[in-house]
Design an enzyme around this catalytic site. Sequence first.
Site, short mmCIF file in Angstrom:
data_model
loop_
_atom_site.label_atom_id
_atom_site.label_comp_id
_atom_site.label_asym_id
_atom_site.label_seq_id
_atom_site.Cartn_x
_atom_site.Cartn_y
_atom_site.Cartn_z
N ASP A 87 0.84 -1.20 0.00
CA ASP A 87 0.00 0.00 0.00
C ASP A 87 0.88 1.25 0.00
OD1 ASP A 87 0.77 0.45 2.74
OD2 ASP A 87 -0.67 -1.10 3.29
N LYS B 238 -5.26 -0.09 -4.65
CA LYS B 238 -6.49 -0.92 -4.66
C LYS B 238 -7.62 -0.12 -5.31
CE LYS B 238 -5.54 -3.49 -0.44
NZ LYS B 238 -4.73 -2.70 0.45
N THR C 63 -0.88 -13.81 8.25
CA THR C 63 -1.69 -14.83 7.56
C THR C 63 -1.23 -15.00 6.11
OG1 THR C 63 -3.30 -13.21 6.73
CG2 THR C 63 -3.73 -14.18 8.91
C1 R5P Z 1 0.11 -4.24 8.18
O1 R5P Z 1 0.02 -3.12 8.67
C2 R5P Z 1 1.42 -4.92 8.05
O2 R5P Z 1 2.37 -4.06 7.50
C3 R5P Z 1 1.30 -6.18 7.21
O3 R5P Z 1 0.93 -5.80 5.90
C4 R5P Z 1 0.30 -7.14 7.77
O4 R5P Z 1 0.59 -7.42 9.11
C5 R5P Z 1 0.28 -8.42 6.97
O5 R5P Z 1 -0.69 -9.25 7.50
P1 R5P Z 1 -1.19 -10.53 6.71
O6 R5P Z 1 0.01 -11.35 6.34
O7 R5P Z 1 -2.08 -11.23 7.70
O8 R5P Z 1 -1.95 -10.06 5.51
#
Ligand code: R5P
Length: 285
Positions: free
Chosen positions: A161, A184, A215
């Site tokens: 992002d 997005k 995850t």
């Molecule tokens: C979000 O703020 C973090 O920078 C990571 O993008 C996030 O923790 C990733 O989480 P997941 O692997 O569950 O999508």
Amino acid sequence: MLVIGGSASGMLSKSLAGTLGCKIAGAEIKRFPDRECYVKIKDNLKGEDVVVVQTSYPDECLVEMLLIQDAVSRTGPASLTAVVPYMGYARQDKMFTEGEAVSARAVAKHIGSGADRVLTVDIHNVSVMDAFGKRAENVTAMREIGRFLQAEGADAILSPDKGSVDRARIAAETAGCRWDFLEKRRIDGQTVEMKPKSLDADGKVVAIVDDIIATGGTIIKAAEQLKAQGAKKIIAACTHGLYTGGAVTKLQGACDLLVSTDTLESPTSKISAAMALSEALGRGG
Ligand code: R5P
């Protein structure tokens, strides 16, 4: 200077001692049958600058960190630097709803109280650094990740992002390639398109970098879309490979390569954060 590595950070503490050209101090760290931790320092640390390296995740590794700090401080070191490669609870960095604990600040306060200086690596939100209450610095492993991605032939490095594009920029400046962020766009009720804001992924080796992969959901969605946009190869790279709920298998299905640093040790830890930490230790804070 002497390094002591906790059980969560054996790999990184060895690399760090190697990079600093200093010794690892002897320590006995074991668990009682009820899983409580026992720590005993075996070397004379009096008057030494001691660097304790221990990821504070999961919970029992946090307790181990606090006990190592206590044992070291009782030996009369000149200074104690606590290196927390991955700080557990860092994502609860504010009260999202009334009545919640601000876990990141609570953990930081306890680690900081037993150290003269604290170093973290790509902490989720640098706004909590003041909660350590001591000289505290967050370093980034994105240059180390950039060097790895350069060797893998990355043409472009993306962040998931806009808010995290600085990480992609730092990695890409080191790798000598372009960077961008994934934008997005909602297509309909079910579909959200993720596309690099300005780059065309077609035919390219594309790396997506993040601080944490938990995850894997964020990266998997991005990888699927980049593949559909013609990317030749997708590399997922993160500082902290937390990998919850079978994430590694799912990520390896969606990406061509999955790598992380040694802040959390796993088979994907192909990159060391040692150089970034060693530079910070060399600066003396
Ligand atoms: C979000 O703020 C973090 O920078 C990571 O993008 C996030 O923790 C990733 O989480 P997941 O692997 O569950 O999508």
